[in-house]
Scaffold this motif. Structure first.
Motif, PDB file in Angstrom:
ATOM      1  N   THR A  68       0.853  -1.191   0.000  1.00  0.00           N
ATOM      2  CA  THR A  68       0.000   0.000   0.000  1.00  0.00           C
ATOM      3  C   THR A  68       0.883   1.232   0.000  1.00  0.00           C
ATOM      4  OG1 THR A  68      -0.119   0.099   2.411  1.00  0.00           O
ATOM      5  CG2 THR A  68      -1.813  -1.171   1.286  1.00  0.00           C
ATOM      6  N   GLN A  70       1.002   5.638  -1.594  1.00  0.00           N
ATOM      7  CA  GLN A  70       0.430   6.593  -2.530  1.00  0.00           C
ATOM      8  C   GLN A  70       0.733   6.166  -3.952  1.00  0.00           C
ATOM      9  OE1 GLN A  70       1.878  10.471  -1.416  1.00  0.00           O
ATOM     10  NE2 GLN A  70      -0.234  11.075  -1.022  1.00  0.00           N
ATOM     11  N   GLN A  71      -0.291   6.273  -4.787  1.00  0.00           N
ATOM     12  CA  GLN A  71      -0.144   5.952  -6.198  1.00  0.00           C
ATOM     13  C   GLN A  71      -0.505   7.187  -7.011  1.00  0.00           C
ATOM     14  OE1 GLN A  71       0.900   3.006  -7.440  1.00  0.00           O
ATOM     15  NE2 GLN A  71       1.151   2.206  -5.376  1.00  0.00           N
ATOM     16  N   ASN A  72       0.031   7.246  -8.191  1.00  0.00           N
ATOM     17  CA  ASN A  72      -0.318   8.315  -9.100  1.00  0.00           C
ATOM     18  C   ASN A  72      -1.740   8.090  -9.586  1.00  0.00           C
ATOM     19  OD1 ASN A  72      -0.281  10.439 -10.819  1.00  0.00           O
ATOM     20  ND2 ASN A  72       1.286   9.616 -12.200  1.00  0.00           N
ATOM     21  N   ALA A  73      -2.550   9.136  -9.652  1.00  0.00           N
ATOM     22  CA  ALA A  73      -3.956   9.003 -10.025  1.00  0.00           C
ATOM     23  C   ALA A  73      -4.129   8.441 -11.422  1.00  0.00           C
ATOM     24  CB  ALA A  73      -4.659  10.350  -9.899  1.00  0.00           C
ATOM     25  N   GLU A  74      -3.198   8.711 -12.338  1.00  0.00           N
ATOM     26  CA  GLU A  74      -3.314   8.205 -13.697  1.00  0.00           C
ATOM     27  C   GLU A  74      -3.051   6.697 -13.770  1.00  0.00           C
ATOM     28  OE1 GLU A  74      -1.420  11.075 -13.102  1.00  0.00           O
ATOM     29  OE2 GLU A  74      -3.084  12.354 -13.732  1.00  0.00           O
ATOM     30  N   GLU A  75      -2.377   6.133 -12.794  1.00  0.00           N
ATOM     31  CA  GLU A  75      -2.055   4.716 -12.809  1.00  0.00           C
ATOM     32  C   GLU A  75      -3.178   3.851 -12.251  1.00  0.00           C
ATOM     33  OE1 GLU A  75       1.530   4.292 -10.617  1.00  0.00           O
ATOM     34  OE2 GLU A  75       2.712   5.509 -11.984  1.00  0.00           O
ATOM     35  N   LEU A  76      -4.159   4.453 -11.612  1.00  0.00           N
ATOM     36  CA  LEU A  76      -5.241   3.689 -11.009  1.00  0.00           C
ATOM     37  C   LEU A  76      -6.233   3.230 -12.071  1.00  0.00           C
ATOM     38  CD1 LEU A  76      -5.950   5.871  -7.873  1.00  0.00           C
ATOM     39  CD2 LEU A  76      -4.641   3.767  -7.984  1.00  0.00           C
ATOM     40  N   ILE A  77      -6.571   1.937 -12.062  1.00  0.00           N
ATOM     41  CA  ILE A  77      -7.544   1.372 -12.982  1.00  0.00           C
ATOM     42  C   ILE A  77      -8.586   0.659 -12.120  1.00  0.00           C
ATOM     43  CG2 ILE A  77      -7.969  -0.274 -14.826  1.00  0.00           C
ATOM     44  CD1 ILE A  77      -5.069   0.132 -15.702  1.00  0.00           C
ATOM     45  N   PHE A  78      -9.827   1.111 -12.218  1.00  0.00           N
ATOM     46  CA  PHE A  78     -10.888   0.510 -11.416  1.00  0.00           C
ATOM     47  C   PHE A  78     -11.608  -0.585 -12.184  1.00  0.00           C
ATOM     48  CE2 PHE A  78     -10.284   4.706  -9.529  1.00  0.00           C
ATOM     49  CZ  PHE A  78     -10.070   4.337  -8.216  1.00  0.00           C
ATOM     50  N   SER A  79     -12.039  -0.316 -13.387  1.00  0.00           N
ATOM     51  CA  SER A  79     -12.649  -1.327 -14.236  1.00  0.00           C
ATOM     52  C   SER A  79     -12.702  -0.792 -15.657  1.00  0.00           C
ATOM     53  CB  SER A  79     -14.055  -1.686 -13.758  1.00  0.00           C
ATOM     54  OG  SER A  79     -14.923  -0.597 -13.993  1.00  0.00           O
TER      55      SER A  79
END
Length: 168
Positions: A68, A70-79
């Motif tokens: 866990t 912090q991640q970059n917002a552009e790297e997040l994939i929800f579906s």
């Protein structure tokens, strides 16, 4: 039995019960105020148990869980996105849709029945049932939609026989 109780005994008993009641209420609900008024200091109670005198002992060291952070917002994939059937043109069904569905059901019910008078009576009752929605329903467009399906009926209906208003 009541003759053996004197007025003096009765008054003393009522005063003692009243005094006991107010003493109970005072001690039960107003104990801090009474103790402050009598200058009795209550024993301070600690929120911590006696064995844990140092608050730092209660807290575990703070560190993130593995995997866990912090991640970059552009790297997040929800579906994967998929389109839905909702558009700006989708409208909820109203009373005119219900009236048209009931009219279609009536026509389907009379496809095997050759009783024109009963059909017209039931159609009149159906239209009359929706007279509370007269300001929302166009009777002319309803009749035009039913005329398109009226060819399923074993009898023909003239233009004068169709309902002309909601009150008829």
């Amino acid at each position: 039995m009541l003759n053996s109780i004197s007025w003096q005994q009765y008054v003393v008993a009522v005063l003692l019960m009243t005094l006991a009641w107010y003493a109970y209420v005072g001690l039960r609900y107003y104990q801090p105020e009474i103790s402050r008024a009598l200058r009795i200091k209550p024993k301070p109670t600690s929120a911590l148990p006696e064995v844990a005198s140092d608050p730092a002992d209660l807290l575990a060291p703070s560190r993130p869980e593995p995997g866990t952070g912090q991640q970059n917002a552009e790297e997040l994939i929800f579906s994967i996105s998929s389109p839905d059937d909702i558009s700006d043109q989708t409208l909820p069904k109203g009373p005119s849709d219900d009236l048209l569905a009931d009219g279609q059901s009536l026509i389907n019910a009379f496809t095997e029945n050759d009783d024109k008078a009963d059909f017209l009576n039931l159609l009149g009752l159906l239209v009359k049932r929706y007279d509370v929605f007269a300001d929302e329903i166009s009777l002319l467009s309803f009749i035009a939609s039913l005329k398109a399906s009226a060819n399923k009926l074993p009898f023909s209906i003239t233009a004068e026989e169709w309902p002309q208003s909601f009150e008829s």
